[in-house]
Design a protein around this motif. Structure first.
Motif, PDB file in Angstrom:
ATOM      1  N   THR A 200     152.344   8.175 -59.289  1.00  0.00           N
ATOM      2  CA  THR A 200     151.522   8.817 -58.270  1.00  0.00           C
ATOM      3  C   THR A 200     150.599   9.855 -58.901  1.00  0.00           C
ATOM      4  OG1 THR A 200     153.309   8.462 -56.698  1.00  0.00           O
ATOM      5  CG2 THR A 200     151.609  10.024 -56.042  1.00  0.00           C
TER       6      THR A 200
ATOM      7  N   TYR B 205     151.655   2.918 -52.428  1.00  0.00           N
ATOM      8  CA  TYR B 205     151.838   4.321 -52.049  1.00  0.00           C
ATOM      9  C   TYR B 205     150.948   5.220 -52.887  1.00  0.00           C
ATOM     10  CZ  TYR B 205     153.830   8.924 -51.520  1.00  0.00           C
ATOM     11  OH  TYR B 205     153.968  10.256 -51.295  1.00  0.00           O
TER      12      TYR B 205
ATOM     13  N   ALA C  39     148.097   7.722 -51.637  1.00  0.00           N
ATOM     14  CA  ALA C  39     148.281   9.167 -51.782  1.00  0.00           C
ATOM     15  C   ALA C  39     147.110   9.775 -52.556  1.00  0.00           C
ATOM     16  CB  ALA C  39     149.600   9.458 -52.491  1.00  0.00           C
TER      17      ALA C  39
ATOM     18  N   GLN D  24     143.967  10.121 -50.421  1.00  0.00           N
ATOM     19  CA  GLN D  24     143.929  11.295 -49.542  1.00  0.00           C
ATOM     20  C   GLN D  24     143.512  12.535 -50.314  1.00  0.00           C
ATOM     21  OE1 GLN D  24     147.630  11.775 -47.404  1.00  0.00           O
ATOM     22  NE2 GLN D  24     147.043  10.235 -45.894  1.00  0.00           N
ATOM     23  N   VAL D  25     144.054  12.667 -51.533  1.00  0.00           N
ATOM     24  CA  VAL D  25     143.700  13.835 -52.337  1.00  0.00           C
ATOM     25  C   VAL D  25     142.222  13.777 -52.709  1.00  0.00           C
ATOM     26  CG1 VAL D  25     144.085  15.023 -54.541  1.00  0.00           C
ATOM     27  CG2 VAL D  25     146.039  14.203 -53.207  1.00  0.00           C
TER      28      VAL D  25
END
Ligand code: SF4
Lengths: 365, 628
Positions: A105, A327, A331, A334-335
């Protein structure tokens, strides 16, 4: 890259698992991926074959070596990262998928691999495994299944057959085993495959497909432990019994085995699949393998053909491979959406000052 | 002035208290708050376990605690009255909503007779008011159901109290307009109830006095009111900005730490990633993975979560990776008292891992201080490549105080100093050794994946000194265990000496605390000094390692009193390390220590040390305010 039926997945436009990882033009060999550490598995251990296969497969990816990370838990197979000259972490029992989730991630530019075993992944780390699969974090999990605890010297594992006599079960185990493929399919996995330590060609093809898949790829590898569970996979390795024991899965092909004499058909009464003599049914009734079907029901039904006692019969190949948002991509998106691209250190400081000095404030002079 | 709002957990007392606090902060008073609520989300209505309260202490001077005994209690039902009466001093004002004093509710609260009728409340100044009835009448025009209408009663109460203490009302009306923007009739009803409460105060003879508390004199600066969890989350964002590392929070929701997750999830614009894991272990595991990959790995939890994470924290000790572990302590053991405060995780933080696994510990002393403590935890974690335990607690997490917003220049620069070059041998034989240490800090190099030529493997097995390969050599293990300890001890070189507040220089007794007891200890010490006695005070931010001068400081006093919300955990560490006869003052009631009780304990020890009789006079009374 190989063009075998296993890796030619027929899913155009699918982002590859390694798409964002920097590549190299330099020629790599298996030796480049071999560390200077002495390999310390028992003689004859199936782990050697997998290590060799991985070392000679990695150059095929053409990735920069420093952008590959292997993470393992605890167990015999978890020594794996020490023997590869990439980045690596030999972590704690069962937790490798969670550590790999953090790595994958945090960094889109890394090819992340998890090496685990039946005890590590399915017993102490079962929770992390199922949640990694459901989240679909971009990583490849190699699950070495030897159906026994090796490192702790021979207790039964969560994939050992009921009745198994081991050090901790002198009167036979009363535990019912997991079927790792069924478990993974139930956990919403987007890529599930099974292969065998001693079949270098199949193993390599499955690795290539798993690495190409964007999302969590679970590869169960049947691995012989000659010390504590020797012969657990004899039926699928012995040339005499093998044709009858292995049900090969190839996407888009009718599922047949035993030199084409046996095949699979849908079983209307159970909703599952059953084995028939191909001579007894019209060809069009034979089940055609569809690894890309959005509904995992058929893959699950096929996974149930694995013998849960002594292994006399099992499907091998890619059970399922479907596209699903990962995922880590989501993720990071979004950042990225929240950050402004040209934010330098000074801008960050200014925004930090605005953040902590926000809300209802008052000034005292 | 100490006001406590108390009602059923569905009555909106936390919101009411919070609004009164914001108004008070805006007015410029110094303040400290103490929220207190049940662990159950909806405890049975009208019962004692269902009572929720919010206490705010405000003054025209610098104050340190939320106060021992409220001057005003607002009780929205019989249970709220009964549960809080014992804390009031004689003469305190009680405002009661009479609406709920029905036979049924009285029974639920355990009253056989209506206390408003008898003489049991004669010692107090009681104002029975039908708050609910008046609220319903005030919002009639908005056509709400009776139930919805009566729910605005907390705003009526807030309006009344706002009038009594001359609080500015704009912040609350603005807040209500924003909060209920989508439901205009509820918004208008709440604002109307708030104004009606204010007007009721102004027109009723019962509340003829409008109290005036002037703004407090505080050091110059920009202030805001802030809770500990918010300040801590901001501190982590600041730690990320100061180090240039993206923050990665891997966590699992747990009371009272979840607000840190909620807050950080809003700050993606700073590159913050929040990962809500499947369990506590995965939370810390992912944070360790992120740190390995070059982010600032953080995990937030409370005591039970630390227990689950301890093996992984040991992995971070062994792999020597930066990691901030936030423990917002709550009452234990086991599930304990999830919503109440305690300081009983100090020894868990210190020793709660297998093997010799030293971990630095940092503890904030007030809600606003959680910001600086989080920055400090980040500095240590990154500089020394180590997990750091940041020990907050439930009182700090939910309590609030005015906080002077620091300027960014005041924050330390934090240098991740990633390794980019091979560090051993030369020419073709050059290698990267992941465990070659920095001479000054003993920190190992942090080489992140993607760095060519520095490929290396780390893990939980013992490392050979320097090269970092697996080593089972006995002498190497002994050396590495000592080196990891020495690295943590070395941190003492970078932390300020502990400062002692001993104004007269004649004190024989030192009161030494850590964490959220700072307020009560300071207030207790003030009382003893006001009564004319000498006492010194010091407070520890670093619990591991201790500041280098602590041993000397302790030697300078005849007696050392260590107040803690546990059974003597810091005392144990001090006794073990410095052979000092630390005297404990210990309470584990789930609530902050009480300044007055503490003053008596300090006084007693001063009496023993100086061989005199101690009489604290008015300064030993809870009703006496802490004015200096
Ligand atoms: S115990 Fe079994 S699995 Fe482990 S190294 Fe030896 S042969 Fe391999």
């Amino acid at each position: 890259m190989s063009t075998s039926p296993l890796t030619d997945l027929g899913l155009p436009g699918l982002r590859s698992g390694t798409e964002l990882v920097p590549t190299t033009d330099e020629k790599q060999t298996g030796k480049d991926f071999t560390s200077d550490q002495e390999v310390r598995w028992c003689p004859g251990c199936g782990d050697y074959a997998v290590l060799k296969a991985v070392q000679s497969f990695l150059p095929d990816l053409g990735l920069r070596r420093e952008n590959i990370v292997f993470v393992s838990g605890i167990g015999c197979s978890s020594r794996f990262p020490y023997y590869l000259d990439t980045y690596g972490m030999h972590s704690i029992h069962g937790r490798a998928p969670s550590i790999a989730t953090g790595i994958a991630t945090a960094r889109e530019d890394l090819s992340v691999w998890v090496v685990t075993g039946d005890g590590d992944a399915l017993s102490i780390g079962g929770n992390h495994l199922i949640h990694a699969l459901r989240r679909n974090v971009n990583m490849t999990i190699l699950l070495f299944n030897n159906r026994i605890y090796g490192l702790t010297k021979g207790q039964y594992s969560p994939t050992s057959e009921t009745g198994k006599v081991t050090k901790s079960t002198p009167m036979g185990s009363v535990d019912h085993p997991f079927n790792p493929v069924s478990l993974a399919l139930g956990a919403e996995a987007s890529f599930v495959a099974r292969t065998i330590d001693s079949d270098r060609k199949h193993l390599t093809e499955v690795l290539a497909a798993a690495a190409a898949h964007r999302g969590t790829s679970l590869v169960e590898i049947y691995q012989n432990c000659p010390i504590f569970n020797d012969g657990a996979f004899d039926a699928i390795k012995n040339p005499d019994t093998k044709p009858d024991a292995i049900i090969p899965l190839v996407h888009g092909e009718p599922i047949t085995f035993s030199a084409g004499t046996k095949g699979l058909v849908r079983d209307q009464s159970s909703g599952g699949v059953s084995i028939v003599a191909t001579a007894d049914v019209p060809t069009e009734q034979l089940l055609v393998h569809d690894a890309h079907h959005p509904d995992p029901s058929q893959a699950f039904a096929i996974s149930r053909l694995t013998e849960m006692g002594y292994l006399n019969q099992t499907p091998i190949g890619i059970f399922r491979q479907v596209e699903r948002t990962t995922y880590d991509d989501a993720a990071r998106e979004q950042v990225t959406a929240a950050t402004t691209g040209d934010d330098d250190a000074a801008d960050q400081s200014a925004r930090l000052a605005a953040l902590i000095g926000g809300g209802d404030t008052w000034t005292i002079l | 002035m100490i006001i406590r709002f108390a009602g059923d957990s569905g009555d909106g007392m936390q919101l009411t208290g919070d609004r009164f606090t914001q108004e008070t902060a805006a007015f410029g008073n110094d303040l400290v708050t103490l929220p207190n609520f049940p662990a159950e989300i909806r405890a049975p209505q009208g019962t004692l376990p269902g009572v929720s309260s919010f206490q705010v202490h405000f003054a025209d001077h610098d104050i340190l605690t939320a106060g021992d005994a409220p001057d005003v209690l607002v009780a929205m039902n019989p249970a709220a009255l009964r549960a809080n009466l014992g804390d009031l001093h004689k003469g305190a004002t009680i405002i009661v909503d009479t609406h709920d004093f029905t036979a049924r509710n009285l029974t639920k609260a355990g009253y056989s007779d209506n206390p408003l009728d008898g003489e049991s409340l004669d010692a107090y100044s009681v104002h029975p008011v039908d708050l609910t009835g008046m609220t319903v009448a005030a919002v009639k025009e908005f056509g709400l159901s009776r139930k919805d209408a009566s729910r605005a009663k907390n705003m009526f109460a807030l309006g009344l109290l706002s009038w009594m203490y001359g609080r500015p009302t704009e912040t609350t009306t603005t807040f209500l307009a924003k909060r209920f923007a989508k439901v205009p009739d509820i918004r208008d009803a709440n604002i109307a109830a708030f104004k009606a409460g204010w007007n009721f105060g102004e027109t009723t003879e019962a509340f003829a006095v409008q109290y005036e508390i002037k703004p407090a004199v505080m050091p110059p600066g920009t202030y805001r009111n802030i809770t500990g969890n918010l300040a801590l989350a901001y501190g982590l964002v600041a730690g990320g900005v100061q180090s240039g590392l993206p923050v990665f929070l891997g966590t699992y929701p747990i009371t009272p730490a979840s607000d840190i997750l909620h807050e950080l999830s809003k700050h993606k614009s700073f590159g913050v990633t929040t990962f809500q894991a499947e369990d506590e272990i995965a939370g810390v595991g992912a944070a360790i993975g992120a740190s390995y990959a070059g982010h600032l790995g953080v995990t937030s939890t409370s005591g039970p979560g630390v227990a689950l994470k301890s093996e992984a924290i040991g992995l971070a000790v062994m792999t020597e990776l930066p990691l901030v572990v936030v423990d917002v302590q709550r009452g234990g053991p086991s599930t304990g008292l999830p919503t109440k405060t305690e300081q009983a995780d100090l020894l868990q933080a210190m020793f709660g891992r297998n093997g010799e696994a030293p971990v630095p510990i940092v503890a904030p002393q007030s809600p606003g201080d959680c910001f600086a403590a989080a920055v400090e935890a980040t500095r240590i974690a990154v500089t020394y490549r180590t997990p750091v335990l940041l020990l907050s607690d439930g009182y700090l997490a939910n309590g609030s105080e005015p906080w002077r917003v620091p300027s960014i220049d005041e924050l330390p620069a934090i240098d991740p100093d990633f390794a980019t070059e091979k560090n051993h041998g030369s020419g073709d034989d050059a290698e990267f050794w992941p465990y070659l240490r920095d001479d000054a800090t003993l920190a190992r190099p942090w080489a992140i994946p993607g760095t060519p030529g520095l490929e290396h493997r780390i893990g939980g097995l013992e490392k050979g000194d320097g090269h970092g390969n697996i080593s089972y050599d006995p002498a190497n293990h002994d050396f590495m265990v000592r080196t990891r300890q020495a690295k943590v001890d070395r941190i003492a070189d970078s932390i300020p000496p502990v400062e002692v507040d001993d104004p007269s220089g004649e004190a024989k007794v030192l009161v030494l605390g850590w964490g959220s007891t700072y307020g009560p200890i300071g207030a207790g010490v003030r009382r003893v000094r006001k009564a004319g006695y000498h006492v010194a005070q010091a407070h520890l931010r670093h619990l591991n390692p201790f500041p280098a001068n602590l041993g000397e400081v302790l030697k300078g006093y005849d007696k050392v009193l260590v107040p803690e919300m546990n059974l003597g955990q810091l005392s144990l560490l001090l006794r073990a390390k410095y052979l000092v006869d630390a005297v404990g003052y210990n309470h584990v009631r789930g609530l902050p220590l009480k300044a007055t009780e503490l003053a008596h304990a300090i006084g007693e020890l001063v009496g023993q040390a100086e061989g005199i009789d101690i009489d604290l006079g008015v300064w030993g009374e809870p009703t006496q305010k802490e004015h200096i």
